[in-house]
Scaffold this motif. Structure first.
Motif, mmCIF file in Angstrom:
data_model
loop_
_atom_site.group_PDB
_atom_site.id
_atom_site.type_symbol
_atom_site.label_atom_id
_atom_site.label_comp_id
_atom_site.label_asym_id
_atom_site.label_seq_id
_atom_site.Cartn_x
_atom_site.Cartn_y
_atom_site.Cartn_z
ATOM 1 N N ASN A 148 23.966 36.363 120.239
ATOM 2 C CA ASN A 148 24.233 37.191 119.058
ATOM 3 C C ASN A 148 25.546 37.968 119.152
ATOM 4 N N ASP A 149 26.339 37.742 120.202
ATOM 5 C CA ASP A 149 27.601 38.463 120.298
ATOM 6 C C ASP A 149 28.750 37.459 120.301
ATOM 7 N N ALA A 150 28.901 36.772 119.167
ATOM 8 C CA ALA A 150 29.958 35.774 119.045
ATOM 9 C C ALA A 150 31.331 36.412 119.103
ATOM 10 N N SER A 151 31.422 37.679 118.680
ATOM 11 C CA SER A 151 32.723 38.349 118.637
ATOM 12 C C SER A 151 33.314 38.508 120.029
ATOM 13 N N THR A 152 32.499 38.975 120.986
ATOM 14 C CA THR A 152 32.984 39.146 122.363
ATOM 15 C C THR A 152 33.382 37.802 122.955
ATOM 16 N N LEU A 153 32.545 36.797 122.722
ATOM 17 C CA LEU A 153 32.845 35.456 123.223
ATOM 18 C C LEU A 153 34.155 34.944 122.621
ATOM 19 N N ALA A 154 34.334 35.173 121.315
ATOM 20 C CA ALA A 154 35.540 34.708 120.636
ATOM 21 C C ALA A 154 36.787 35.376 121.207
ATOM 22 N N GLU A 155 36.691 36.660 121.484
ATOM 23 C CA GLU A 155 37.841 37.367 122.062
ATOM 24 C C GLU A 155 38.228 36.768 123.415
ATOM 25 N N ASN A 156 37.225 36.478 124.241
ATOM 26 C CA ASN A 156 37.499 35.912 125.567
ATOM 27 C C ASN A 156 38.166 34.537 125.462
ATOM 28 N N ILE A 157 37.640 33.713 124.550
ATOM 29 C CA ILE A 157 38.187 32.353 124.420
ATOM 30 C C ILE A 157 39.595 32.395 123.826
ATOM 31 N N ASN A 158 39.774 33.228 122.816
ATOM 32 C CA ASN A 158 41.100 33.329 122.194
ATOM 33 C C ASN A 158 42.159 33.761 123.197
ATOM 34 N N GLU A 159 41.749 34.613 124.105
ATOM 35 C CA GLU A 159 42.691 35.083 125.125
ATOM 36 C C GLU A 159 43.155 33.930 126.006
ATOM 37 N N LYS A 207 27.258 25.811 121.247
ATOM 38 C CA LYS A 207 27.191 26.280 119.855
ATOM 39 C C LYS A 207 25.784 26.670 119.427
ATOM 40 N N TYR A 208 24.785 25.938 119.888
ATOM 41 C CA TYR A 208 23.413 26.243 119.485
ATOM 42 C C TYR A 208 22.918 27.554 120.088
ATOM 43 N N GLU A 209 23.608 28.071 121.077
ATOM 44 C CA GLU A 209 23.171 29.304 121.736
ATOM 45 C C GLU A 209 23.842 30.550 121.169
ATOM 46 N N ILE A 210 24.661 30.377 120.112
ATOM 47 C CA ILE A 210 25.446 31.495 119.584
ATOM 48 C C ILE A 210 25.091 31.743 118.127
ATOM 49 N N ASP A 211 24.961 33.004 117.787
ATOM 50 C CA ASP A 211 24.762 33.391 116.395
ATOM 51 C C ASP A 211 26.149 33.653 115.795
ATOM 52 N N ASP A 212 26.730 32.608 115.208
ATOM 53 C CA ASP A 212 28.115 32.692 114.716
ATOM 54 C C ASP A 212 28.136 32.962 113.212
ATOM 55 N N GLU A 213 27.513 34.066 112.807
ATOM 56 C CA GLU A 213 27.369 34.372 111.380
ATOM 57 C C GLU A 213 28.716 34.526 110.690
ATOM 58 N N GLU A 214 29.708 35.046 111.382
ATOM 59 C CA GLU A 214 31.012 35.294 110.766
ATOM 60 C C GLU A 214 31.988 34.141 110.963
ATOM 61 N N GLY A 215 31.535 33.049 111.587
ATOM 62 C CA GLY A 215 32.384 31.870 111.729
ATOM 63 C C GLY A 215 33.496 32.003 112.748
ATOM 64 N N GLU A 216 33.364 32.951 113.696
ATOM 65 C CA GLU A 216 34.433 33.167 114.671
ATOM 66 C C GLU A 216 34.563 31.990 115.641
ATOM 67 N N ILE A 217 33.421 31.413 116.036
ATOM 68 C CA ILE A 217 33.467 30.286 116.978
ATOM 69 C C ILE A 217 34.002 29.042 116.281
ATOM 70 N N ILE A 218 33.668 28.865 115.004
ATOM 71 C CA ILE A 218 34.212 27.731 114.247
ATOM 72 C C ILE A 218 35.731 27.848 114.161
ATOM 73 N N SER A 219 36.227 29.064 113.950
ATOM 74 C CA SER A 219 37.678 29.270 113.883
ATOM 75 C C SER A 219 38.347 28.909 115.196
ATOM 76 N N ILE A 220 37.693 29.244 116.299
ATOM 77 C CA ILE A 220 38.236 28.892 117.618
ATOM 78 C C ILE A 220 38.263 27.372 117.791
ATOM 79 N N ASP A 221 37.189 26.720 117.373
ATOM 80 C CA ASP A 221 37.114 25.263 117.458
ATOM 81 C C ASP A 221 38.273 24.631 116.681
ATOM 82 N N GLU A 222 38.514 25.147 115.476
ATOM 83 C CA GLU A 222 39.609 24.628 114.655
ATOM 84 C C GLU A 222 40.966 24.906 115.309
ATOM 85 N N ARG A 223 41.097 26.076 115.924
ATOM 86 C CA ARG A 223 42.354 26.416 116.599
ATOM 87 C C ARG A 223 42.614 25.454 117.752
#
Length: 577
Positions: free
Chosen positions: A177-188, A220-236
């Motif tokens: 449920n914390d896709a935002s923290t995960l997204a920040e780490n991956i984006n870095e 992906k199945y383990e993340i609650d990506d309600e705001e689409g942050e992980i999808i954006s990373i995938d596209e990036r």
């Protein structure tokens, strides 16, 4: 000036509710470790997955911000900025709870002062400063490592980057449920990978982005990506992979092999590794190799007991046929699965796009023949338009009627209206449709009542929808009196009645109010009050002020046990006296 631009409201507006809540949690947990106010700049360190540096300041009446996290790098007001803003606000009333350091002796431009200091230092001093910074900031460390030791020359550097990707694209129970923290780490980490987007580093970048995309698929199945942050990373990552392929000196056939493997195995990625996307990189040689691989797999997919991804290989074959402009082949691929009416429509639309209208009509008619009842309405719509263009009006009306008789909804009524109006027969078709709808409403109610000891109330919601669409308020009022109507439609009808039939609107509103009160929820009470305000407006305008007071007082007596509702009602009563 900071007092004017930093408030709870401005922080929430800048970040959005979801990010604001995360920032509030950071603030509450004491993540802001140090805060300084220098030259009207608020600077702080925030402890997250690592230490982030935040700066807030005012410029032309606007709140400006900077943070070292990836989310802020993309121009977003991040949770770390929110946490610093909240900490600073807390310091306005209680300075002892936070560490605020100021120094009136600092120059008016402290950043220029730092720049001047660095310019005067010897290379050895600057090297030491950077090495010290790299020990505490992973981004600086990776950036320096890539500049000093390209991974295509040193396998240890490549392993360092793979470990960084593995560490960033990892979840456990605490990350759910914390896709935002995960997204920040991956984006870095991706920020570091982007430094490889050079002719020398592109081949390595291809390998690393593929590794990251595949790891992302697995979590992906383990993340609650309600705001689409992980999808954006995938596209990036996908865009970075494509750019790297364009820069790298890679054999087209070898590239085709790896692209085909990715396309056939990755089912959840937001990216496409099909030959159309990479056509300019593959060239004729790569496209030919891709086709050989696809045809081999496609032949397997046609056999019984195939265990691969049939949908993916079919999509690849469609892309290849599209790439070479072979419409016959594309149709043949689609024709391998004609298990639905929509499949026939798909082929009809392919021929339409190829400007072959007769072939399109042929396939659409085949679809209707294969699925004559409860067929896809989109297929019927296609045929209706085709028949109207050819002057086959009777057939067009028959299909519009088939749709309405199967599902006599407002949508199909509107379609029947459009077709009948186009050929000038709406008057008789309208009467026929409304008679059919009335009979269907009664039949549905009687069928339902067979399983009950009492008759079911006819549901006139569809008739009311049509009447409101036609702006026939008299018909709508009559239908409301005849049977049941869905509540949302009653509210819409009452709104429409307000200007020309105020008493009917009052009656409907009064009919609805009790259903909200009985829900015994604060939100329902608030909805009831909204309706009561509309009733009050209409009754006052109709010189029924005394009747209104009596009605509201009666509600007060009837529902006196519902204290939260009574509080709201008393406020309304006080305003109407």
């Amino acid at each position: 000036m900071l007092n004017n631009v930093i408030t709870i409201d401005t922080l929430e507006d800048a970040a959005g509710k979801a990010v604001f809540w995360r920032g509030e949690a950071y603030y509450s947990n004491g993540a802001v470790q140090k805060i300084q106010v220098i030259d009207d700049n608020i600077m702080a360190r925030v402890k997250g997955t690592e230490i982030y540096h935040v700066r807030l300041w005012e410029e032309d009446g606007e709140l400006m911000f900077d943070c070292t996290c990836p989310h802020a790098d993309d121009g977003n007001f991040c949770k770390h900025c929110v946490a610093v803003g909240l900490t600073w606000l807390a310091g306005i009333t209680d300075f002892n709870k936070i560490e605020v350091e100021t120094d009136e002796k600092l120059p008016t431009d402290s950043w220029q002062n730092i720049r001047d200091y660095l310019a005067a230092q010897a290379p050895e001093t600057l090297i030491k400063l950077l090495l010290d910074a790299a020990q505490y900031d992973e981004r600086i460390y990776r950036s320096l490592l890539l500049k000093a030791d390209p991974p295509n020359m040193n396998p240890d550097t490549l392993n360092t980057l793979r470990k960084a990707i593995k560490h960033a694209i990892h979840v456990d129970d605490s990350d759910y449920n914390d896709a935002s923290t995960l997204a920040e780490n991956i984006n870095e980490v991706i920020d570091s990978l982007e430094e490889l987007l050079t002719p020398n580093g592109a081949t390595t970048l291809i390998e690393l982005t593929e590794y990251a995309i595949e790891r992302l698929e697995n979590i992906k199945y383990e993340i609650d990506d309600e705001e689409g942050e992980i999808i954006s990373i995938d596209e990036r990552l996908g865009e970075l992979h494509l750019q790297a392929c364009r820069l790298a000196s890679i054999d087209p056939s070898a590239l085709a092999d790896r692209l085909f493997r990715l396309e056939i195995t990755l089912s959840e990625t937001a990216n496409s590794f099909d030959p159309l996307t990479y056509a300019d990189v593959l060239g004729e040689t790569g496209l030919q190799r891709y086709r050989e691989l696809a045809e081999e797999e496609w032949n397997k997919a046609k056999t019984a007991g195939y265990h691969g991804n049939r949908y993916r290989i079919k999509s690849i074959m469609e892309a290849l046929a599209t790439a070479c402009g072979d419409i016959e082949e594309l149709v043949a691929i689609h024709a391998t699965d004609l298990s639905s009416a929509y499949a026939y429509l798909n082929i009809a639309e392919i021929w339409t796009e190829a400007q072959q209208p007769e072939k399109a009509l042929h396939w659409a008619e085949r679809g209707l023949k294969a699925f004559p009842e409860k067929t896809d309405s989109r297929l019927r719509d296609f045929l209706i338009d085709a028949y109207l263009k050819r002057g086959r009006n009777d057939e067009a009306i028959q299909l519009a009627w088939a749709q309405f008789s199967e599902v006599s909804s407002l949508t199909h009524y509107q379609r029947l209206h459009a077709v009948s109006s186009a050929i000038g027969v709406w008057s008789e078709q309208r009467e026929r449709a409304l008679n059919y709808l009335h009979d269907d409403i009664i039949h549905t109610a009687s069928t339902f009542s067979k399983h009950k000891s009492e008759n079911a109330t006819p549901n006139y919601s569809r008739r009311i929808q049509i009447a409101l669409w036609e702006d026939d308020l008299e018909a709508a009022h009559t239908a409301i009196q005849q049977g049941f109507c869905e509540q949302n439609l009653l509210i819409i009808a009452a709104e429409r009645f307000s200007s020309t039939r105020p008493q009917d609107a009052i009656t409907i509103y009064r009919q609805i109010v009790p259903s909200f009160i009985e829900k015994t929820k604060q939100s329902a009470y608030e909805e009831a009050i909204k309706l009561l305000k509309k009733i009050a407006t209409l009754m006052v305008a109709s010189n029924q002020h005394q009747a209104l007071i009596e009605y509201l007082n009666a509600l007060r007596i009837q529902h006196k046990a519902k204290r939260n509702f009574i509080v709201l009602l008393d406020d309304l009563i006080s305003k109407t006296r």
